[in-house]
Design a protein around this motif. Structure first.
Motif, PDB file in Angstrom:
ATOM      1  N   VAL A  82       0.860  -1.179   0.000  1.00  0.00           N
ATOM      2  CA  VAL A  82       0.000   0.000   0.000  1.00  0.00           C
ATOM      3  C   VAL A  82       0.900   1.233   0.000  1.00  0.00           C
ATOM      4  O   VAL A  82       2.041   1.175   0.458  1.00  0.00           O
ATOM      5  N   PRO A  83       0.382   2.353  -0.511  1.00  0.00           N
ATOM      6  CA  PRO A  83       1.188   3.585  -0.441  1.00  0.00           C
ATOM      7  C   PRO A  83       1.397   3.999   1.018  1.00  0.00           C
ATOM      8  O   PRO A  83       0.488   3.835   1.842  1.00  0.00           O
ATOM      9  N   VAL A  84       2.563   4.476   1.345  1.00  0.00           N
ATOM     10  CA  VAL A  84       2.860   4.922   2.711  1.00  0.00           C
ATOM     11  C   VAL A  84       3.772   6.140   2.659  1.00  0.00           C
ATOM     12  O   VAL A  84       4.766   6.135   1.925  1.00  0.00           O
ATOM     13  N   LEU A  85       3.433   7.147   3.442  1.00  0.00           N
ATOM     14  CA  LEU A  85       4.334   8.283   3.630  1.00  0.00           C
ATOM     15  C   LEU A  85       5.212   7.998   4.846  1.00  0.00           C
ATOM     16  O   LEU A  85       4.713   7.547   5.883  1.00  0.00           O
ATOM     17  N   GLY A  86       6.500   8.277   4.717  1.00  0.00           N
ATOM     18  CA  GLY A  86       7.417   7.984   5.806  1.00  0.00           C
ATOM     19  C   GLY A  86       7.034   8.653   7.117  1.00  0.00           C
ATOM     20  O   GLY A  86       7.195   8.076   8.190  1.00  0.00           O
ATOM     21  N   ALA A  87       6.498   9.862   7.033  1.00  0.00           N
ATOM     22  CA  ALA A  87       6.120  10.561   8.265  1.00  0.00           C
ATOM     23  C   ALA A  87       5.005   9.823   8.996  1.00  0.00           C
ATOM     24  O   ALA A  87       4.923   9.867  10.233  1.00  0.00           O
ATOM     25  N   ALA A  88       4.136   9.118   8.249  1.00  0.00           N
ATOM     26  CA  ALA A  88       3.048   8.377   8.888  1.00  0.00           C
ATOM     27  C   ALA A  88       3.587   7.143   9.610  1.00  0.00           C
ATOM     28  O   ALA A  88       3.223   6.877  10.765  1.00  0.00           O
ATOM     29  N   SER A  89       4.451   6.367   8.959  1.00  0.00           N
ATOM     30  CA  SER A  89       4.999   5.182   9.635  1.00  0.00           C
ATOM     31  C   SER A  89       5.881   5.600  10.809  1.00  0.00           C
ATOM     32  O   SER A  89       5.923   4.921  11.842  1.00  0.00           O
ATOM     33  N   CYS A  90       6.543   6.732  10.677  1.00  0.00           N
ATOM     34  CA  CYS A  90       7.377   7.228  11.772  1.00  0.00           C
ATOM     35  C   CYS A  90       6.510   7.613  12.971  1.00  0.00           C
ATOM     36  O   CYS A  90       6.859   7.325  14.122  1.00  0.00           O
ATOM     37  N   ALA A  91       5.369   8.245  12.703  1.00  0.00           N
ATOM     38  CA  ALA A  91       4.471   8.651  13.795  1.00  0.00           C
ATOM     39  C   ALA A  91       3.914   7.427  14.525  1.00  0.00           C
ATOM     40  O   ALA A  91       3.941   7.361  15.758  1.00  0.00           O
ATOM     41  N   ILE A  92       3.429   6.460  13.769  1.00  0.00           N
ATOM     42  CA  ILE A  92       2.845   5.275  14.402  1.00  0.00           C
ATOM     43  C   ILE A  92       3.921   4.449  15.112  1.00  0.00           C
ATOM     44  O   ILE A  92       3.727   3.971  16.233  1.00  0.00           O
ATOM     45  N   GLY A  93       5.080   4.293  14.478  1.00  0.00           N
ATOM     46  CA  GLY A  93       6.165   3.556  15.126  1.00  0.00           C
ATOM     47  C   GLY A  93       6.615   4.225  16.415  1.00  0.00           C
ATOM     48  O   GLY A  93       6.920   3.553  17.406  1.00  0.00           O
ATOM     49  N   SER A  94       6.619   5.545  16.432  1.00  0.00           N
ATOM     50  CA  SER A  94       7.005   6.259  17.658  1.00  0.00           C
ATOM     51  C   SER A  94       5.987   6.013  18.770  1.00  0.00           C
ATOM     52  O   SER A  94       6.343   5.868  19.943  1.00  0.00           O
ATOM     53  N   LEU A  95       4.697   5.933  18.400  1.00  0.00           N
ATOM     54  CA  LEU A  95       3.663   5.635  19.399  1.00  0.00           C
ATOM     55  C   LEU A  95       3.818   4.204  19.922  1.00  0.00           C
ATOM     56  O   LEU A  95       3.633   3.942  21.116  1.00  0.00           O
ATOM     57  N   GLN A  96       4.156   3.281  19.044  1.00  0.00           N
ATOM     58  CA  GLN A  96       4.395   1.901  19.492  1.00  0.00           C
ATOM     59  C   GLN A  96       5.565   1.852  20.485  1.00  0.00           C
ATOM     60  O   GLN A  96       5.495   1.180  21.515  1.00  0.00           O
ATOM     61  N   ALA A  97       6.636   2.565  20.146  1.00  0.00           N
ATOM     62  CA  ALA A  97       7.794   2.601  21.049  1.00  0.00           C
ATOM     63  C   ALA A  97       7.417   3.211  22.391  1.00  0.00           C
ATOM     64  O   ALA A  97       7.868   2.761  23.449  1.00  0.00           O
ATOM     65  N   MET A  98       6.567   4.230  22.370  1.00  0.00           N
ATOM     66  CA  MET A  98       6.148   4.865  23.619  1.00  0.00           C
ATOM     67  C   MET A  98       5.380   3.884  24.502  1.00  0.00           C
ATOM     68  O   MET A  98       5.572   3.846  25.721  1.00  0.00           O
ATOM     69  N   GLU A  99       4.521   3.073  23.890  1.00  0.00           N
ATOM     70  CA  GLU A  99       3.790   2.063  24.653  1.00  0.00           C
ATOM     71  C   GLU A  99       4.752   1.049  25.283  1.00  0.00           C
ATOM     72  O   GLU A  99       4.599   0.666  26.443  1.00  0.00           O
ATOM     73  N   ALA A 100       5.740   0.609  24.511  1.00  0.00           N
ATOM     74  CA  ALA A 100       6.708  -0.361  25.040  1.00  0.00           C
ATOM     75  C   ALA A 100       7.495   0.240  26.208  1.00  0.00           C
ATOM     76  O   ALA A 100       7.678  -0.413  27.247  1.00  0.00           O
ATOM     77  N   VAL A 101       7.916   1.474  26.062  1.00  0.00           N
ATOM     78  CA  VAL A 101       8.681   2.123  27.133  1.00  0.00           C
ATOM     79  C   VAL A 101       7.810   2.311  28.374  1.00  0.00           C
ATOM     80  O   VAL A 101       8.231   2.046  29.505  1.00  0.00           O
ATOM     81  N   LYS A 102       6.565   2.743  28.182  1.00  0.00           N
ATOM     82  CA  LYS A 102       5.656   2.932  29.314  1.00  0.00           C
ATOM     83  C   LYS A 102       5.442   1.619  30.062  1.00  0.00           C
ATOM     84  O   LYS A 102       5.409   1.577  31.295  1.00  0.00           O
ATOM     85  N   TYR A 103       5.272   0.549  29.314  1.00  0.00           N
ATOM     86  CA  TYR A 103       5.073  -0.760  29.944  1.00  0.00           C
ATOM     87  C   TYR A 103       6.293  -1.154  30.785  1.00  0.00           C
ATOM     88  O   TYR A 103       6.159  -1.604  31.926  1.00  0.00           O
ATOM     89  N   ILE A 104       7.467  -0.987  30.177  1.00  0.00           N
ATOM     90  CA  ILE A 104       8.699  -1.390  30.864  1.00  0.00           C
ATOM     91  C   ILE A 104       8.914  -0.548  32.125  1.00  0.00           C
ATOM     92  O   ILE A 104       9.252  -1.069  33.190  1.00  0.00           O
TER      93      ILE A 104
END
Ligand SMILES: [Zn+2]
Length: 261
Positions: A184-206
């Motif tokens: 699917v088409p993807v803009l890098g800024a979009a995957s970067c935003a979602i990936g950053s949110l995923q990382a935030m969840e992992a850090v919060k959990y830890i």
């Protein structure tokens, strides 16, 4: 390997967060995270986790770097084209923080190797681009009682949620059938935003701070710059997590709060 920068000085700004301090940094240092997939999402997740100072990061992707990856997969450089993504990613990540132990795995996750790849991790971050692998990882995570942060992106949009049955649904509860496969088409800024949110969840959990996306799916629409949230419910008939009951796979801490490892 010894870091060139004193180990705690580099984390000063995040250790200053209310309730964090040295204890949070020690939790991060003793944690291990699997990043499954080193594309657009995985680039943002792995980079943020390495910068935050997780102790051990296992990075997994079977692909090689292609020129069409370079609009968003910033772990890989022009000179990496044709190289294994796991190897390319390791080179970049190691240059960011020599205090993190990075374990590259150039494999496609399947039922035969998932235990070896995901075993011993504090948390799994799903950055895969195919549901075949996502379902394998989800099933294993449910059975092992390891939380999984799910993320996906398409176009300017994306979603993220934190899964830890029985407190939350699993991937199969939400998506009983895989969506149609294909790029699917993807803009890098979009995957970067979602990936950053995923990382935030992992850090919060830890670290054990904040409120996780348990039973909630955050949807981001970059075209309108709006976030919305969906309430997620478990499927009691789910073939993957339906039998996961009370007392098993239960995370410590109060409902909805981040939990430490
Ligand atoms: Zn389920």
């Amino acid at each position: 390997m010894t870091s060139l920068v004193p180990s705690f000085d580099r984390y000063q700004r995040q250790m200053g967060l209310p309730g964090w301090g040295r204890d949070a940094q020690e939790r991060l240092r003793h944690s291990s995270v699997l990043v499954a997939g080193l594309g657009g999402l995985g680039s943002a997740v792995a980079t943020n986790l390495v910068l935050a100072g997780v102790g051990r990061l296992r990075i997994c992707d079977a692909d090689t770097v292609d020129v069409t990856n370079l609009n968003r997969q910033f772990l890989h450089k022009e000179g990496s084209i044709g190289s294994r993504k796991a190897s390319s990613a390791m080179d970049t990540l190691a240059s960011l923080n020599s205090g993190v132990e990075i374990e590259p795995v150039s494999s496609c996750i399947d039922a035969g190797n998932v235990a070896e790849i995901a075993g011993g991790m504090s948390i799994i971050v799903d950055c895969l681009d195919n549901f075949e692998g996502r379902y394998v990882l989800n099933r294993w995570a449910v059975e092992a009682g390891i939380p999984l942060v799910h993320g996906a992106v398409w176009g300017l949009e994306g979603r993220v949620t934190f899964m830890a049955p029985p407190r939350t649904p699993c991937l199969a509860c939400i998506f009983p059938n895989a969506p149609p496969a294909g790029s699917v088409p993807v803009l890098g800024a979009a995957s970067c935003a979602i990936g950053s949110l995923q990382a935030m969840e992992a850090v919060k959990y830890i670290v054990g701070q904040g409120r996780l996306l348990e039973g909630r799916m955050l949807i981001f629409d970059g075209a309108t710059m709006r976030f919305c949230e969906l309430e997620l419910r478990r499927n009691s008939q789910c073939p993957v997590c339906g039998r996961v009951g009370h007392g098993k796979n239960r995370l410590p801490g109060g409902s909805g709060k981040a939990s430490s490892v």
